[in-house]
Design an enzyme around this catalytic site. Structure first.
Site, PDB file in Angstrom:
ATOM      1  N   THR A   1     -14.465   5.320   6.161  1.00 58.24           N
ATOM      2  CA  THR A   1     -15.127   4.752   4.977  1.00 58.24           C
ATOM      3  C   THR A   1     -15.142   3.229   5.167  1.00 58.24           C
ATOM      4  O   THR A   1     -14.468   2.707   6.072  1.00 58.24           O
ATOM      5  CB  THR A   1     -14.326   5.071   3.697  1.00 58.24           C
ATOM      6  OG1 THR A   1     -13.105   4.312   3.736  1.00 58.24           O
ATOM      7  CG2 THR A   1     -14.004   6.548   3.551  1.00 58.24           C
TER       8      THR A   1
ATOM      9  N   TYR B   1       0.846  -1.205   0.000  1.00 60.80           N
ATOM     10  CA  TYR B   1       0.000   0.000   0.000  1.00 60.80           C
ATOM     11  C   TYR B   1       0.879   1.252   0.000  1.00 60.80           C
ATOM     12  O   TYR B   1       0.659   2.188  -0.784  1.00 60.80           O
ATOM     13  CB  TYR B   1      -0.920  -0.031   1.227  1.00 60.80           C
ATOM     14  CG  TYR B   1      -1.992   1.038   1.209  1.00 60.80           C
ATOM     15  CD1 TYR B   1      -3.130   0.904   0.413  1.00 60.80           C
ATOM     16  CD2 TYR B   1      -1.867   2.191   1.977  1.00 60.80           C
ATOM     17  CE1 TYR B   1      -4.121   1.892   0.385  1.00 60.80           C
ATOM     18  CE2 TYR B   1      -2.846   3.181   1.957  1.00 60.80           C
ATOM     19  CZ  TYR B   1      -3.966   3.026   1.159  1.00 60.80           C
ATOM     20  OH  TYR B   1      -4.940   4.002   1.133  1.00 60.80           O
TER      21      TYR B   1
HETATM   22  P1  NAP Z   1     -13.879   2.542  -0.224  1.00 55.02           P
HETATM   23  O1  NAP Z   1     -14.985   3.094   0.591  1.00 55.02           O
HETATM   24  O2  NAP Z   1     -13.544   1.101  -0.129  1.00 55.02           O
HETATM   25  O3  NAP Z   1     -14.197   2.916  -1.756  1.00 55.02           O
HETATM   26  C1  NAP Z   1     -13.377   2.476  -2.796  1.00 55.02           C
HETATM   27  C2  NAP Z   1     -14.255   2.151  -3.989  1.00 55.02           C
HETATM   28  O4  NAP Z   1     -13.399   1.754  -5.076  1.00 55.02           O
HETATM   29  C3  NAP Z   1     -15.187   0.964  -3.718  1.00 55.02           C
HETATM   30  O5  NAP Z   1     -16.471   1.202  -4.244  1.00 55.02           O
HETATM   31  C4  NAP Z   1     -14.484  -0.162  -4.440  1.00 55.02           C
HETATM   32  O6  NAP Z   1     -15.353  -1.214  -4.849  1.00 55.02           O
HETATM   33  C5  NAP Z   1     -13.919   0.549  -5.636  1.00 55.02           C
HETATM   34  N1  NAP Z   1     -12.883  -0.226  -6.308  1.00 55.02           N
HETATM   35  C6  NAP Z   1     -12.043  -1.159  -5.772  1.00 55.02           C
HETATM   36  N2  NAP Z   1     -11.285  -1.708  -6.733  1.00 55.02           N
HETATM   37  C7  NAP Z   1     -11.635  -1.089  -7.895  1.00 55.02           C
HETATM   38  C8  NAP Z   1     -11.207  -1.232  -9.231  1.00 55.02           C
HETATM   39  N3  NAP Z   1     -10.274  -2.135  -9.583  1.00 55.02           N
HETATM   40  N4  NAP Z   1     -11.777  -0.460 -10.172  1.00 55.02           N
HETATM   41  C9  NAP Z   1     -12.738   0.431  -9.845  1.00 55.02           C
HETATM   42  N5  NAP Z   1     -13.210   0.595  -8.606  1.00 55.02           N
HETATM   43  C10 NAP Z   1     -12.644  -0.154  -7.632  1.00 55.02           C
HETATM   44  O7  NAP Z   1     -12.531   3.294   0.073  1.00 55.02           O
HETATM   45  P2  NAP Z   1     -12.177   4.836   0.344  1.00 55.02           P
HETATM   46  O8  NAP Z   1     -11.680   4.922   1.719  1.00 55.02           O
HETATM   47  O9  NAP Z   1     -13.247   5.727  -0.141  1.00 55.02           O
HETATM   48  O10 NAP Z   1     -10.891   4.957  -0.599  1.00 55.02           O
HETATM   49  C11 NAP Z   1     -10.854   5.780  -1.746  1.00 55.02           C
HETATM   50  C12 NAP Z   1      -9.402   6.113  -2.019  1.00 55.02           C
HETATM   51  O11 NAP Z   1      -8.876   6.808  -0.902  1.00 55.02           O
HETATM   52  C13 NAP Z   1      -8.501   4.904  -2.217  1.00 55.02           C
HETATM   53  O12 NAP Z   1      -7.564   5.183  -3.241  1.00 55.02           O
HETATM   54  C14 NAP Z   1      -7.798   4.776  -0.888  1.00 55.02           C
HETATM   55  O13 NAP Z   1      -6.568   4.107  -0.988  1.00 55.02           O
HETATM   56  C15 NAP Z   1      -7.649   6.221  -0.518  1.00 55.02           C
HETATM   57  N6  NAP Z   1      -7.430   6.508   0.906  1.00 55.02           N
HETATM   58  C16 NAP Z   1      -8.334   6.101   1.833  1.00 55.02           C
HETATM   59  C17 NAP Z   1      -8.094   6.379   3.169  1.00 55.02           C
HETATM   60  C18 NAP Z   1      -9.039   5.959   4.251  1.00 55.02           C
HETATM   61  O14 NAP Z   1      -8.646   6.029   5.429  1.00 55.02           O
HETATM   62  N7  NAP Z   1     -10.259   5.534   3.944  1.00 55.02           N
HETATM   63  C19 NAP Z   1      -6.938   7.076   3.522  1.00 55.02           C
HETATM   64  C20 NAP Z   1      -6.042   7.478   2.551  1.00 55.02           C
HETATM   65  C21 NAP Z   1      -6.302   7.192   1.223  1.00 55.02           C
HETATM   66  P3  NAP Z   1     -15.466  -2.504  -3.880  1.00 55.02           P
HETATM   67  O15 NAP Z   1     -16.031  -1.994  -2.583  1.00 55.02           O
HETATM   68  O16 NAP Z   1     -16.394  -3.400  -4.633  1.00 55.02           O
HETATM   69  O17 NAP Z   1     -14.069  -3.026  -3.732  1.00 55.02           O
END
Ligand code: NAP
Length: 256
Positions: A196, A161
């Site tokens: 999230t 990651y």
């Molecule tokens: P999330 O709620 O899990 O949302 C991510 C979405 O992306 C989900 O709907 C997921 O579908 C979809 N996804 C996964 N694999 C994919 C693919 N190959 N193609 C298209 N869509 C795909 O996560 P989030 O926290 O909003 O994360 C969004 C971004 O923020 C990510 O890049 C994550 O690394 C980054 N981020 C998150 C945090 C945190 O603390 N939450 C912190 C720093 C950065 P499925 O649910 O079906 O897998």
């Protein structure tokens, strides 16, 4: 006047968390939004929420690890919504159960495909904005609960990651440098821990939640809407001279 009036945005990972909150926020600011996600029903649900509030939206199923499909999603956005001004390369997965190849495929190659297809297209269309979601893990290593307790696993669990998110910072800078004169601004957002579905497992017990909160000097985790606010800013003309930037939205996590 709203900040994204007459703009069209494509958001990946739009079915959940930060992507959903950002799609809704873009729409509130006047943008038409193509909601893309590997979970098609979730993408449609976000698009429906936008439509219910009087906004313009569409949805499509997209796996960002599919190079050709990413290119096709840009064309579909132009076809269905009449343009393309903003790409939010946001889809990502956590480092939990997925292995090295899968984490790199989604979090790094997925972002690369978006940049590779969208940057020349936006330049040709007269300019635009690309935003990538990196992380605090794109700037520093992560402190897991085990490591904080003095346990040292042979292989740090966050390695893939952290590597993927550092890569996103590098790609952001390179594309910003290469496309600056062609009217395309490229920036990334580096969130701290956000509430999230991705972090649900880490927060399921009070101890885990408190540990994560304690890493942030503000003493709490972020909300998806707080990241969406940064995405709206970067997408808008308020950020017209911001290019190649890593916008840290982490409650002070990386300030220590
Ligand atoms: P999330 O709620 O899990 O949302 C991510 C979405 O992306 C989900 O709907 C997921 O579908 C979809 N996804 C996964 N694999 C994919 C693919 N190959 N193609 C298209 N869509 C795909 O996560 P989030 O926290 O909003 O994360 C969004 C971004 O923020 C990510 O890049 C994550 O690394 C980054 N981020 C998150 C945090 C945190 O603390 N939450 C912190 C720093 C950065 P499925 O649910 O079906 O897998």
């Amino acid at each position: 006047m709203t900040r994204l009036e007459n703009r069209v945005a494509l958001v990946t990972g739009a079915g959940s968390g930060i992507g959903r909150a950002s799609s809704l926020a873009f729409a509130v600011e006047g943008a038409a939004v193509m909601c893309a996600d590997i979970d098609e029903a979730a993408a449609q649900d976000t698009a429906a929420q936008i439509a219910e509030s009087g906004g313009t939206s569409a949805a499509l199923k997209l796996d960002v690890t599919d190079d050709e499909a990413v290119g096709a999603s840009l064309a579909a956005t132009i076809d269905e919504l009449g343009g393309l001004d903003v790409l939010f390369n946001n889809a990502g997965i956590g480092g939990g159960e997925a292995g090295w190849e899968q984490v790199l495929a989604v979090n790094l190659s997925g972002v690369y495909y978006g940049l590779k297809h969208a940057a020349p297209l936006l330049a040709e269309r007269g300019g635009g904005v690309i935003i990538n979601t990196s992380s605090i893990a794109g700037l520093v290593g992560l402190v897991g609960a085990a490591a904080a307790a003095g346990e040292m696993p042979d292989e740090p669990p966050g390695g893939a990651y952290v590597a993927s998110k550092h890569g996103v910072v590098g790609l952001t800078r390179q594309f910003a440098v290469s496309y600056g004169r062609r009217g395309v601004r490229v920036n990334c957002i580096n969130p701290g821990y956000v509430e999230t579905p991705m972090t649900a497992g880490l927060r399921e017990n009070e101890q885990g939640r408190e540990f994560l909160s304690s890493l942030h000097p503000m003493g709490r985790l972020g909300q998806p809407e707080e990241i969406a606010g940064a995405a709206v800013f970067l997408a808008s003309d308020d950020a017209s001279f911001i290019n190649g930037h890593t916008l840290v939205v982490d409650g002070g996590y990386t300030a220590r």
